[in-house]
Design a protein around this motif. Structure first.
Motif, PDB file in Angstrom:
ATOM      1  N   ASP A 101       0.805  -1.226   0.000  1.00 29.20           N
ATOM      2  CA  ASP A 101       0.000   0.000   0.000  1.00 29.20           C
ATOM      3  C   ASP A 101       0.835   1.271   0.000  1.00 29.20           C
ATOM      4  O   ASP A 101       0.364   2.328   0.402  1.00 29.20           O
ATOM      5  N   THR A 105       2.949   1.611  -5.007  1.00 28.68           N
ATOM      6  CA  THR A 105       1.905   0.648  -5.342  1.00 28.68           C
ATOM      7  C   THR A 105       0.828   1.321  -6.174  1.00 28.68           C
ATOM      8  O   THR A 105       0.440   0.840  -7.251  1.00 28.68           O
ATOM      9  N   HIS A 121      -3.069  -7.161  -7.630  1.00 31.09           N
ATOM     10  CA  HIS A 121      -2.742  -6.561  -6.326  1.00 31.09           C
ATOM     11  C   HIS A 121      -2.676  -7.641  -5.252  1.00 31.09           C
ATOM     12  O   HIS A 121      -3.682  -8.294  -4.940  1.00 31.09           O
ATOM     13  N   GLU A 123      -2.212  -8.537  -1.368  1.00 30.94           N
ATOM     14  CA  GLU A 123      -2.555  -7.921  -0.085  1.00 30.94           C
ATOM     15  C   GLU A 123      -3.675  -6.911  -0.297  1.00 30.94           C
ATOM     16  O   GLU A 123      -3.693  -5.816   0.281  1.00 30.94           O
ATOM     17  N   ALA A 124      -4.624  -7.270  -1.118  1.00 29.97           N
ATOM     18  CA  ALA A 124      -5.753  -6.400  -1.435  1.00 29.97           C
ATOM     19  C   ALA A 124      -6.792  -6.437  -0.319  1.00 29.97           C
ATOM     20  O   ALA A 124      -6.842  -7.357   0.497  1.00 29.97           O
ATOM     21  N   ARG A 127      -8.351  -2.738   5.125  1.00 30.75           N
ATOM     22  CA  ARG A 127      -8.929  -1.420   5.383  1.00 30.75           C
ATOM     23  C   ARG A 127      -8.807  -1.063   6.865  1.00 30.75           C
ATOM     24  O   ARG A 127      -9.205  -1.836   7.747  1.00 30.75           O
ATOM     25  N   GLU A 135      -1.701   5.454   3.368  1.00 36.38           N
ATOM     26  CA  GLU A 135      -1.769   4.071   2.906  1.00 36.38           C
ATOM     27  C   GLU A 135      -3.193   3.632   2.614  1.00 36.38           C
ATOM     28  O   GLU A 135      -3.425   2.810   1.718  1.00 36.38           O
ATOM     29  N   GLU A 136      -4.154   4.158   3.370  1.00 39.55           N
ATOM     30  CA  GLU A 136      -5.547   3.782   3.134  1.00 39.55           C
ATOM     31  C   GLU A 136      -6.013   4.275   1.773  1.00 39.55           C
ATOM     32  O   GLU A 136      -6.712   3.559   1.040  1.00 39.55           O
ATOM     33  N   ARG A 139      -4.499   2.001  -0.798  1.00 39.37           N
ATOM     34  CA  ARG A 139      -5.145   0.688  -0.843  1.00 39.37           C
ATOM     35  C   ARG A 139      -6.453   0.743  -1.613  1.00 39.37           C
ATOM     36  O   ARG A 139      -6.721  -0.091  -2.492  1.00 39.37           O
ATOM     37  N   ASP A 143      -7.028  -1.041  -5.373  1.00 43.03           N
ATOM     38  CA  ASP A 143      -8.005  -2.124  -5.525  1.00 43.03           C
ATOM     39  C   ASP A 143      -9.015  -1.821  -6.629  1.00 43.03           C
ATOM     40  O   ASP A 143      -9.433  -2.720  -7.372  1.00 43.03           O
ATOM     41  N   GLU A 316      -5.628  -2.128   9.886  1.00 40.85           N
ATOM     42  CA  GLU A 316      -6.178  -2.654   8.649  1.00 40.85           C
ATOM     43  C   GLU A 316      -6.057  -4.181   8.595  1.00 40.85           C
ATOM     44  O   GLU A 316      -6.449  -4.803   7.611  1.00 40.85           O
TER      45      GLU A 316
END
Length: 381
Positions: A101, A105, A121, A123-124, A127, A135-136, A139, A143, A316
Protein backbone atom coordinates in the motif's frame (compact mmCIF):
# COMPACT_ATOMS: atom_id res chain seq x y z
CA UNK A 1 5.08 -23.91 -27.64
CA UNK A 2 3.38 -20.59 -26.84
CA UNK A 3 5.51 -17.65 -25.85
CA UNK A 4 5.88 -17.05 -22.08
CA UNK A 5 3.83 -14.50 -20.24
CA UNK A 6 5.67 -11.51 -18.82
CA UNK A 7 4.74 -9.98 -15.47
CA UNK A 8 6.37 -6.83 -14.12
CA UNK A 9 6.68 -7.09 -10.33
CA UNK A 10 7.08 -3.84 -8.40
CA UNK A 11 8.81 -3.26 -5.07
CA UNK A 12 9.43 0.04 -3.33
CA UNK A 13 10.39 -0.65 0.28
CA UNK A 14 11.95 -3.43 2.32
CA UNK A 15 8.61 -4.93 3.48
CA UNK A 16 7.71 -5.28 -0.23
CA UNK A 17 10.79 -7.47 -0.71
CA UNK A 18 9.56 -9.87 1.97
CA UNK A 19 6.26 -10.20 0.10
CA UNK A 20 7.68 -10.45 -3.42
CA UNK A 21 10.44 -13.01 -2.73
CA UNK A 22 8.21 -16.11 -2.49
CA UNK A 23 6.22 -14.97 -5.52
CA UNK A 24 9.29 -14.63 -7.72
CA UNK A 25 10.40 -18.10 -6.61
CA UNK A 26 6.98 -19.62 -7.27
CA UNK A 27 6.77 -18.12 -10.77
CA UNK A 28 10.13 -19.59 -11.82
CA UNK A 29 10.24 -22.05 -14.73
CA UNK A 30 9.60 -24.92 -15.09
CA UNK A 31 6.74 -24.42 -12.62
CA UNK A 32 5.18 -21.80 -14.90
CA UNK A 33 5.54 -20.18 -18.31
CA UNK A 34 5.89 -16.77 -16.69
CA UNK A 35 8.84 -14.44 -17.08
CA UNK A 36 9.07 -12.02 -14.14
CA UNK A 37 10.75 -8.63 -14.34
CA UNK A 38 11.56 -6.95 -11.02
CA UNK A 39 11.30 -3.16 -10.81
CA UNK A 40 12.54 -1.39 -7.66
CA UNK A 41 11.19 2.17 -7.56
CA UNK A 42 13.59 3.24 -4.80
CA UNK A 43 10.81 4.94 -2.82
CA UNK A 44 12.56 3.82 0.38
CA UNK A 45 16.19 3.05 -0.19
CA UNK A 46 19.28 2.42 1.90
CA UNK A 47 22.15 0.70 0.08
CA UNK A 48 23.35 -1.38 3.04
CA UNK A 49 19.89 -2.48 4.21
CA UNK A 50 18.73 -3.18 0.66
CA UNK A 51 21.73 -5.42 0.06
CA UNK A 52 21.06 -7.32 3.30
CA UNK A 53 17.45 -8.01 2.32
CA UNK A 54 18.36 -9.11 -1.22
CA UNK A 55 21.03 -11.45 0.11
CA UNK A 56 18.88 -12.88 2.90
CA UNK A 57 15.94 -13.54 0.61
CA UNK A 58 18.12 -14.86 -2.25
CA UNK A 59 16.74 -12.25 -4.64
CA UNK A 60 18.49 -11.38 -7.88
CA UNK A 61 19.25 -7.72 -8.50
CA UNK A 62 16.26 -5.76 -9.85
CA UNK A 63 16.02 -5.54 -13.61
CA UNK A 64 15.19 -1.85 -13.25
CA UNK A 65 15.96 0.63 -10.48
CA UNK A 66 13.93 3.83 -10.80
CA UNK A 67 15.77 5.58 -7.90
CA UNK A 68 12.87 7.87 -7.07
CA UNK A 69 13.86 8.66 -3.47
CA UNK A 70 11.94 10.61 -0.84
CA UNK A 71 9.59 13.49 -1.60
CA UNK A 72 6.08 14.67 -0.79
CA UNK A 73 3.29 12.20 -1.55
CA UNK A 74 2.27 14.03 -4.72
CA UNK A 75 5.80 14.50 -6.05
CA UNK A 76 6.84 10.94 -5.24
CA UNK A 77 3.74 9.44 -6.84
CA UNK A 78 4.16 11.56 -9.96
CA UNK A 79 7.87 10.75 -10.25
CA UNK A 80 7.25 7.01 -9.97
CA UNK A 81 4.66 7.26 -12.73
CA UNK A 82 6.99 9.29 -14.95
CA UNK A 83 9.85 6.79 -14.56
CA UNK A 84 7.71 3.65 -14.70
CA UNK A 85 5.89 4.42 -17.95
CA UNK A 86 8.97 3.95 -20.20
CA UNK A 87 9.60 0.57 -18.55
CA UNK A 88 6.11 -0.56 -19.56
CA UNK A 89 6.61 0.79 -23.08
CA UNK A 90 9.83 -1.20 -23.37
CA UNK A 91 8.52 -4.47 -21.91
CA UNK A 92 4.87 -4.62 -23.04
CA UNK A 93 4.02 -6.99 -20.16
CA UNK A 94 1.00 -9.24 -19.78
CA UNK A 95 0.35 -7.74 -16.33
CA UNK A 96 1.82 -5.60 -13.56
CA UNK A 97 1.92 -7.09 -10.05
CA UNK A 98 2.02 -4.72 -7.09
CA UNK A 99 2.13 -5.49 -3.37
CA UNK A 100 1.04 -3.63 -0.26
CA UNK A 101 0.00 0.00 0.00
CA UNK A 102 2.93 2.40 -0.45
CA UNK A 103 2.86 5.32 -2.88
CA UNK A 104 4.65 3.27 -5.53
CA UNK A 105 1.91 0.65 -5.34
CA UNK A 106 -0.70 3.18 -6.42
CA UNK A 107 1.58 5.00 -8.85
CA UNK A 108 2.50 1.85 -10.77
CA UNK A 109 -1.07 0.55 -10.73
CA UNK A 110 -2.36 3.84 -12.10
CA UNK A 111 0.31 3.95 -14.82
CA UNK A 112 -0.47 0.38 -15.89
CA UNK A 113 -4.23 0.87 -15.86
CA UNK A 114 -3.99 3.95 -18.07
CA UNK A 115 -1.98 1.90 -20.55
CA UNK A 116 -4.59 -0.91 -20.53
CA UNK A 117 -2.21 -3.32 -18.77
CA UNK A 118 -3.95 -5.50 -16.14
CA UNK A 119 -2.97 -4.91 -12.52
CA UNK A 120 -2.61 -7.71 -9.97
CA UNK A 121 -2.74 -6.56 -6.33
CA UNK A 122 -1.28 -8.75 -3.60
CA UNK A 123 -2.56 -7.92 -0.08
CA UNK A 124 -5.75 -6.40 -1.44
CA UNK A 125 -8.83 -5.40 0.55
CA UNK A 126 -7.16 -4.40 3.83
CA UNK A 127 -8.93 -1.42 5.38
CA UNK A 128 -8.31 0.69 8.48
CA UNK A 129 -11.28 2.95 7.54
CA UNK A 130 -9.04 5.88 8.42
CA UNK A 131 -8.71 8.18 5.40
CA UNK A 132 -6.11 10.29 7.20
CA UNK A 133 -3.64 7.45 6.53
CA UNK A 134 -1.97 7.85 3.12
CA UNK A 135 -1.77 4.07 2.91
CA UNK A 136 -5.55 3.78 3.13
CA UNK A 137 -5.98 6.02 0.08
CA UNK A 138 -3.40 3.94 -1.78
CA UNK A 139 -5.14 0.69 -0.84
CA UNK A 140 -8.63 1.77 -1.88
CA UNK A 141 -7.58 3.24 -5.22
CA UNK A 142 -5.23 0.39 -6.14
CA UNK A 143 -8.00 -2.12 -5.53
CA UNK A 144 -10.37 -0.22 -7.81
CA UNK A 145 -7.75 -0.33 -10.58
CA UNK A 146 -6.90 -4.03 -10.23
CA UNK A 147 -7.98 -6.95 -12.36
CA UNK A 148 -7.02 -9.66 -9.88
CA UNK A 149 -7.12 -9.00 -6.15
CA UNK A 150 -5.42 -11.40 -3.72
CA UNK A 151 -6.58 -11.10 -0.12
CA UNK A 152 -4.65 -12.18 2.96
CA UNK A 153 -7.60 -12.43 5.36
CA UNK A 154 -11.36 -12.90 5.10
CA UNK A 155 -12.08 -9.27 6.02
CA UNK A 156 -10.23 -8.18 2.87
CA UNK A 157 -12.56 -10.23 0.70
CA UNK A 158 -15.63 -8.84 2.48
CA UNK A 159 -14.38 -5.27 2.06
CA UNK A 160 -13.82 -5.69 -1.67
CA UNK A 161 -17.21 -7.26 -2.31
CA UNK A 162 -18.88 -4.47 -0.34
CA UNK A 163 -17.02 -1.93 -2.49
CA UNK A 164 -18.40 -3.46 -5.66
CA UNK A 165 -15.47 -5.57 -6.88
CA UNK A 166 -16.84 -8.55 -8.88
CA UNK A 167 -16.38 -11.79 -6.91
CA UNK A 168 -14.56 -13.59 -9.75
CA UNK A 169 -11.70 -11.09 -9.51
CA UNK A 170 -11.13 -11.68 -5.77
CA UNK A 171 -9.04 -14.60 -4.51
CA UNK A 172 -8.56 -15.37 -0.81
CA UNK A 173 -5.04 -16.84 -0.84
CA UNK A 174 -3.58 -16.10 2.58
CA UNK A 175 -0.61 -14.05 3.64
CA UNK A 176 2.38 -14.22 1.32
CA UNK A 177 4.60 -12.47 3.88
CA UNK A 178 4.16 -15.49 6.14
CA UNK A 179 5.62 -17.70 3.39
CA UNK A 180 8.88 -15.81 3.88
CA UNK A 181 8.66 -15.81 7.67
CA UNK A 182 8.18 -19.58 7.89
CA UNK A 183 10.95 -20.20 5.39
CA UNK A 184 13.46 -17.92 7.12
CA UNK A 185 12.61 -18.44 10.79
CA UNK A 186 15.09 -21.30 11.35
CA UNK A 187 17.87 -18.88 10.33
CA UNK A 188 16.87 -16.16 12.80
CA UNK A 189 19.65 -15.44 15.33
CA UNK A 190 19.29 -15.37 19.09
CA UNK A 191 18.65 -12.10 20.87
CA UNK A 192 22.07 -12.35 22.52
CA UNK A 193 23.69 -12.60 19.10
CA UNK A 194 21.86 -9.49 17.84
CA UNK A 195 22.87 -7.55 20.95
CA UNK A 196 26.49 -8.60 20.57
CA UNK A 197 26.43 -7.22 17.03
CA UNK A 198 25.16 -3.92 18.47
CA UNK A 199 27.83 -3.94 21.22
CA UNK A 200 25.12 -4.38 23.87
CA UNK A 201 26.06 -7.81 25.18
CA UNK A 202 24.54 -8.39 28.60
CA UNK A 203 21.96 -5.60 28.28
CA UNK A 204 18.96 -7.77 29.06
CA UNK A 205 20.69 -9.97 31.64
CA UNK A 206 20.22 -13.67 32.13
CA UNK A 207 16.41 -13.66 32.18
CA UNK A 208 16.18 -12.46 28.55
CA UNK A 209 12.82 -10.80 29.21
CA UNK A 210 12.35 -7.67 27.13
CA UNK A 211 9.91 -5.63 25.07
CA UNK A 212 10.53 -4.96 21.39
CA UNK A 213 9.47 -1.47 20.26
CA UNK A 214 9.19 0.01 16.76
CA UNK A 215 7.68 3.32 15.70
CA UNK A 216 7.75 4.95 12.29
CA UNK A 217 4.32 6.21 11.22
CA UNK A 218 4.03 9.97 10.76
CA UNK A 219 0.90 10.00 12.94
CA UNK A 220 3.08 8.85 15.85
CA UNK A 221 6.47 10.43 15.27
CA UNK A 222 5.83 13.73 13.48
CA UNK A 223 3.72 15.32 16.23
CA UNK A 224 6.13 16.35 19.04
CA UNK A 225 3.49 16.12 21.77
CA UNK A 226 2.43 12.64 20.75
CA UNK A 227 6.01 11.48 20.33
CA UNK A 228 6.95 12.87 23.75
CA UNK A 229 3.99 11.10 25.36
CA UNK A 230 4.87 7.77 23.76
CA UNK A 231 8.54 8.06 24.66
CA UNK A 232 7.71 9.06 28.24
CA UNK A 233 5.49 5.98 28.50
CA UNK A 234 8.33 3.80 27.22
CA UNK A 235 10.73 5.23 29.80
CA UNK A 236 8.18 4.36 32.49
CA UNK A 237 7.68 0.87 31.05
CA UNK A 238 11.43 0.29 31.02
CA UNK A 239 11.38 0.37 34.83
CA UNK A 240 9.43 -2.91 34.62
CA UNK A 241 10.98 -4.41 31.50
CA UNK A 242 14.04 -3.63 29.35
CA UNK A 243 13.14 -2.29 25.90
CA UNK A 244 14.94 -2.95 22.62
CA UNK A 245 14.19 -0.11 20.20
CA UNK A 246 15.44 -0.43 16.59
CA UNK A 247 15.25 3.17 15.45
CA UNK A 248 13.69 3.90 12.07
CA UNK A 249 15.54 6.76 10.31
CA UNK A 250 12.39 8.90 10.34
CA UNK A 251 11.92 8.37 14.08
CA UNK A 252 15.55 9.18 14.82
CA UNK A 253 15.27 12.39 12.80
CA UNK A 254 12.04 13.45 14.54
CA UNK A 255 13.48 12.79 18.00
CA UNK A 256 16.41 15.01 17.12
CA UNK A 257 14.27 17.69 15.45
CA UNK A 258 11.89 17.90 18.41
CA UNK A 259 14.74 17.76 20.95
CA UNK A 260 13.44 14.55 22.51
CA UNK A 261 16.44 12.28 22.01
CA UNK A 262 17.51 12.72 25.64
CA UNK A 263 14.44 10.74 26.72
CA UNK A 264 16.11 7.66 25.32
CA UNK A 265 19.05 7.96 27.68
CA UNK A 266 17.08 5.77 30.09
CA UNK A 267 19.38 2.94 31.24
CA UNK A 268 16.93 0.16 30.31
CA UNK A 269 16.13 1.34 26.78
CA UNK A 270 18.59 0.11 24.15
CA UNK A 271 18.41 2.00 20.87
CA UNK A 272 19.54 -0.15 17.95
CA UNK A 273 20.25 0.77 14.35
CA UNK A 274 17.79 -0.50 11.71
CA UNK A 275 17.96 -4.29 11.76
CA UNK A 276 18.12 -6.92 9.08
CA UNK A 277 15.06 -9.05 8.41
CA UNK A 278 16.51 -12.08 10.20
CA UNK A 279 17.58 -10.03 13.20
CA UNK A 280 14.08 -8.61 13.56
CA UNK A 281 12.60 -12.10 13.40
CA UNK A 282 14.95 -13.21 16.16
CA UNK A 283 14.13 -10.21 18.33
CA UNK A 284 10.39 -10.70 17.83
CA UNK A 285 10.48 -14.44 18.44
CA UNK A 286 11.97 -14.06 21.91
CA UNK A 287 10.20 -10.87 23.10
CA UNK A 288 7.71 -10.81 25.97
CA UNK A 289 5.70 -8.21 24.10
CA UNK A 290 5.95 -6.33 20.81
CA UNK A 291 4.92 -2.67 20.76
CA UNK A 292 4.59 -1.30 17.25
CA UNK A 293 2.73 0.79 14.70
CA UNK A 294 3.85 -1.53 11.88
CA UNK A 295 1.24 -3.57 10.03
CA UNK A 296 3.73 -6.27 9.12
CA UNK A 297 4.84 -6.79 12.70
CA UNK A 298 1.23 -7.27 13.77
CA UNK A 299 1.09 -10.18 11.33
CA UNK A 300 4.49 -11.60 12.16
CA UNK A 301 3.92 -11.52 15.91
CA UNK A 302 0.59 -13.30 15.35
CA UNK A 303 2.34 -16.19 13.60
CA UNK A 304 5.08 -16.22 16.24
CA UNK A 305 2.30 -16.13 18.87
CA UNK A 306 3.96 -13.29 20.75
CA UNK A 307 1.66 -10.71 22.42
CA UNK A 308 1.56 -7.50 20.39
CA UNK A 309 0.23 -4.05 21.28
CA UNK A 310 -0.48 -1.81 18.30
CA UNK A 311 0.21 1.83 19.12
CA UNK A 312 -2.52 3.16 16.86
CA UNK A 313 -6.27 3.71 17.11
CA UNK A 314 -7.07 1.15 14.39
CA UNK A 315 -5.64 -1.61 12.24
CA UNK A 316 -6.18 -2.65 8.65
CA UNK A 317 -5.37 -6.22 9.75
CA UNK A 318 -8.25 -7.05 12.09
CA UNK A 319 -7.64 -10.81 11.98
CA UNK A 320 -4.50 -10.20 14.08
CA UNK A 321 -6.83 -8.97 16.84
CA UNK A 322 -9.83 -11.29 16.39
CA UNK A 323 -7.73 -14.44 16.01
CA UNK A 324 -4.09 -13.53 16.63
CA UNK A 325 -1.99 -12.17 19.45
CA UNK A 326 -2.53 -8.47 18.72
CA UNK A 327 -4.48 -5.84 20.68
CA UNK A 328 -5.13 -2.19 19.79
CA UNK A 329 -3.53 -0.16 22.57
CA UNK A 330 -4.07 3.30 21.09
CA UNK A 331 -1.75 6.11 22.11
CA UNK A 332 -2.80 6.84 25.70
CA UNK A 333 0.29 6.23 27.85
CA UNK A 334 -1.76 5.06 30.82
CA UNK A 335 -3.57 2.45 28.70
CA UNK A 336 -0.35 1.26 27.10
CA UNK A 337 1.34 0.83 30.47
CA UNK A 338 -1.66 -0.96 31.95
CA UNK A 339 -1.85 -3.40 29.03
CA UNK A 340 1.88 -4.09 29.19
CA UNK A 341 1.71 -4.76 32.91
CA UNK A 342 -1.21 -7.13 32.38
CA UNK A 343 0.87 -9.03 29.83
CA UNK A 344 3.78 -9.23 32.28
CA UNK A 345 1.44 -10.41 35.02
CA UNK A 346 -0.75 -12.85 33.06
CA UNK A 347 1.27 -13.65 29.95
CA UNK A 348 -0.90 -12.00 27.28
CA UNK A 349 -2.79 -13.80 24.54
CA UNK A 350 -1.09 -16.10 22.06
CA UNK A 351 -4.11 -16.46 19.78
CA UNK A 352 -4.11 -18.78 16.78
CA UNK A 353 -2.71 -18.62 13.27
CA UNK A 354 -5.29 -17.37 10.73
CA UNK A 355 -6.53 -19.39 7.77
CA UNK A 356 -4.05 -19.83 4.89
CA UNK A 357 -1.17 -18.27 6.83
CA UNK A 358 0.56 -21.56 6.16
CA UNK A 359 3.49 -20.83 3.87
CA UNK A 360 1.63 -21.60 0.64
CA UNK A 361 0.06 -18.26 -0.27
CA UNK A 362 2.50 -17.65 -3.14
CA UNK A 363 1.60 -20.98 -4.71
CA UNK A 364 -2.10 -20.07 -4.59
CA UNK A 365 -1.39 -16.70 -6.19
CA UNK A 366 0.64 -18.30 -8.97
CA UNK A 367 -2.07 -20.88 -9.68
CA UNK A 368 -4.80 -18.24 -9.88
CA UNK A 369 -2.64 -15.95 -12.01
CA UNK A 370 -1.52 -18.57 -14.52
CA UNK A 371 -5.09 -19.84 -14.92
CA UNK A 372 -6.26 -16.27 -15.55
CA UNK A 373 -3.44 -15.59 -18.03
CA UNK A 374 -4.22 -18.75 -19.99
CA UNK A 375 -7.95 -18.05 -20.08
CA UNK A 376 -7.30 -14.48 -21.18
CA UNK A 377 -4.99 -15.61 -23.99
CA UNK A 378 -7.53 -18.20 -25.19
CA UNK A 379 -10.30 -15.61 -25.31
CA UNK A 380 -8.14 -13.23 -27.32
CA UNK A 381 -6.97 -15.93 -29.77
Amino acid sequence: MSRPYRIVCVVAARPNLVKIAPLLAAFQPPQTQVETVLVHTGQHYDADMDAQFFNTLALAEPDFRLQVGSASHAVQTAEVMRRFEPVLDQLAPSAVLVVGDVNSTLACALTAAKKQIPVLHVEAGLRSFDRTMPEEINRVLTDQLSELLFTSEASGTSNLLREGIPPHRVHFVGNVMIDTLLGQLPRAPSTASVLRQAHLAGFIGDGAHYALLTLHRPSNVDDPRRLRALMTAMVKLSEDLPILFPLHPRTRAMLKQHELASLLDAPRIACLPPQSYLNMLGLMKHACVVLTDSGGMQEESTVLRVPCLTLRENTERPVTVSEGSNAIAGRDPAVILALCRDILRYGGKSGRIPQYWDGHAAARIVTATTNWLQTRRERRA
